[in-house]
Design a protein around this motif. Sequence first.
Motif, short mmCIF file in Angstrom:
data_model
loop_
_atom_site.label_atom_id
_atom_site.label_comp_id
_atom_site.label_asym_id
_atom_site.label_seq_id
_atom_site.Cartn_x
_atom_site.Cartn_y
_atom_site.Cartn_z
N HIS A 12 71.39 36.36 -9.81
CA HIS A 12 71.82 36.07 -8.44
C HIS A 12 71.63 37.29 -7.55
N LEU A 13 71.92 38.46 -8.10
CA LEU A 13 71.75 39.71 -7.34
C LEU A 13 70.29 39.88 -6.91
N ILE A 14 69.37 39.61 -7.81
CA ILE A 14 67.94 39.76 -7.51
C ILE A 14 67.51 38.74 -6.46
N ASP A 15 68.04 37.52 -6.54
CA ASP A 15 67.71 36.50 -5.53
C ASP A 15 68.15 36.94 -4.14
N VAL A 16 69.36 37.49 -4.07
CA VAL A 16 69.88 37.99 -2.78
C VAL A 16 69.03 39.17 -2.30
N ALA A 17 68.69 40.06 -3.23
CA ALA A 17 67.90 41.24 -2.88
C ALA A 17 66.54 40.85 -2.34
N LYS A 18 65.91 39.85 -2.92
CA LYS A 18 64.58 39.41 -2.47
C LYS A 18 64.62 38.94 -1.01
N GLU A 19 65.69 38.26 -0.64
CA GLU A 19 65.83 37.83 0.75
C GLU A 19 66.03 39.02 1.68
N LEU A 20 66.87 39.97 1.25
CA LEU A 20 67.15 41.13 2.10
C LEU A 20 65.91 42.01 2.27
N LEU A 21 65.05 42.05 1.26
CA LEU A 21 63.85 42.89 1.33
C LEU A 21 62.85 42.38 2.36
N LEU A 22 63.00 41.14 2.76
CA LEU A 22 62.10 40.59 3.78
C LEU A 22 62.51 41.00 5.19
N ALA A 23 63.70 41.61 5.31
CA ALA A 23 64.15 42.11 6.62
C ALA A 23 63.62 43.53 6.80
N PRO A 24 62.76 43.79 7.75
CA PRO A 24 62.10 45.10 7.89
C PRO A 24 63.03 46.21 8.40
N ASP A 25 64.18 45.84 8.93
CA ASP A 25 65.07 46.86 9.52
C ASP A 25 65.95 47.54 8.48
N LYS A 26 65.90 47.12 7.21
CA LYS A 26 66.74 47.72 6.18
C LYS A 26 65.88 48.47 5.17
N THR A 27 66.32 49.68 4.82
CA THR A 27 65.62 50.43 3.78
C THR A 27 66.07 49.91 2.41
N GLY A 46 59.34 43.09 -12.73
CA GLY A 46 58.12 43.78 -13.08
C GLY A 46 57.50 44.58 -11.95
N MET A 47 58.23 44.76 -10.86
CA MET A 47 57.76 45.58 -9.73
C MET A 47 58.96 46.18 -9.03
N THR A 48 58.74 47.27 -8.30
CA THR A 48 59.83 47.93 -7.59
C THR A 48 60.16 47.12 -6.32
N PRO A 49 61.33 47.36 -5.73
CA PRO A 49 61.67 46.69 -4.47
C PRO A 49 60.64 46.95 -3.37
N SER A 50 60.13 48.17 -3.30
CA SER A 50 59.13 48.50 -2.27
C SER A 50 57.84 47.73 -2.50
N GLU A 51 57.44 47.62 -3.76
CA GLU A 51 56.23 46.86 -4.08
C GLU A 51 56.40 45.39 -3.74
N TYR A 52 57.57 44.85 -4.02
CA TYR A 52 57.86 43.45 -3.69
C TYR A 52 57.79 43.25 -2.18
N ARG A 53 58.40 44.16 -1.43
CA ARG A 53 58.39 44.06 0.04
C ARG A 53 56.96 44.12 0.58
N ASN A 54 56.18 45.06 0.08
CA ASN A 54 54.81 45.21 0.55
C ASN A 54 53.97 43.98 0.25
N ASN A 55 54.11 43.44 -0.95
CA ASN A 55 53.34 42.27 -1.35
C ASN A 55 53.65 41.06 -0.47
N HIS A 56 54.95 40.89 -0.14
CA HIS A 56 55.34 39.72 0.62
C HIS A 56 55.16 39.91 2.12
#
Length: 305
Positions: A252-267, A292-302
């Motif tokens: 659940h934590l990762i699901d929430v994190a994936k949504e938050l990573l799509l917001a560009p205003d948060k590091t 299998g990837m870092t949060p930054s890599e996930y953000r960049n890919n999406h």
Amino acid sequence: MTELHLQTITELYEFMRKPAPTHPLFAISQVRDTDGDTRNCSTNPIAITSHFYTISLKKIVSGELFYGRSKYDCQNGSILLTAPGQRIVFDKLVVSSNATHISFDKEFLTGHQLATDISKYQFFSYSVNEALHISEKEERLVNAVLNTMHTEYTNSYDSLSKGILLSHLQTLLQYIERFYRRQFLYRQEMSGNMYDRFKNVLVKRYSAGQLEEIGLPSVSSLAGQLGISPGYLSDSLKIETGKSALEHIHLHLIDVAKELLLAPDKTVADIAYNLGFEYPQYFSRLFKKMLGMTPSEYRNNHTLQ
């Protein structure tokens, strides 16, 4: 209230006014009364903390039994298990005279597979109100093992006695694990889906937006909200979904994190703190382990999609 801290099985037998056990690290006692009489375990509240494992098969007739703040659910044919360090409170407890009690020190398991396996049996840490309630058929099966153990225990102790007793103990624990699995499924049918209840509490915890102040949700805190012990929660979910409580928290934590990573205003660090992590690197490590990837890599890919 009287407080008793029992360091040894011998001290327990002294308290019960029984002869000293045959072996200082293992004991089994049985009371058999065909007349169906009862006996008082305590007339006044008494708290007992032992430094060894116990397994008791007894029928509670009246009175109260507490573990922490949890009240025992009085039903016939109940198996109560305790681990070293647990505190049990008896108050005006009356039980059937037909009962069996096993006590064993962890040192008695040395050299046997149970020395390693004992930690896998989480039911020793279940709260008293989660004791195992068994059917008449299951009780007959358990009594068959207990009677065999008692016969071996009362025989003359020799070089093979320990191995035989531990083999029977291992069989008993495997039966108990099977019966708990049955109880999980039965309670699921009677009181609803454990996963749904757990997920509801978990989602509310994240929706409250207080994780930065109170930290990551733990299995212990969520179990507390559900009124059950952490071990019971994890085992119930494992039976129901194939995953433990901690695995569900991480998912659940990762699901929430994936949504938050799509917001560009948060590091990434901001997101880690928002999710309750004390250190952002712990968040990044878990994220990579899960996806299998870092949060930054996930953000960049999406972001590029």
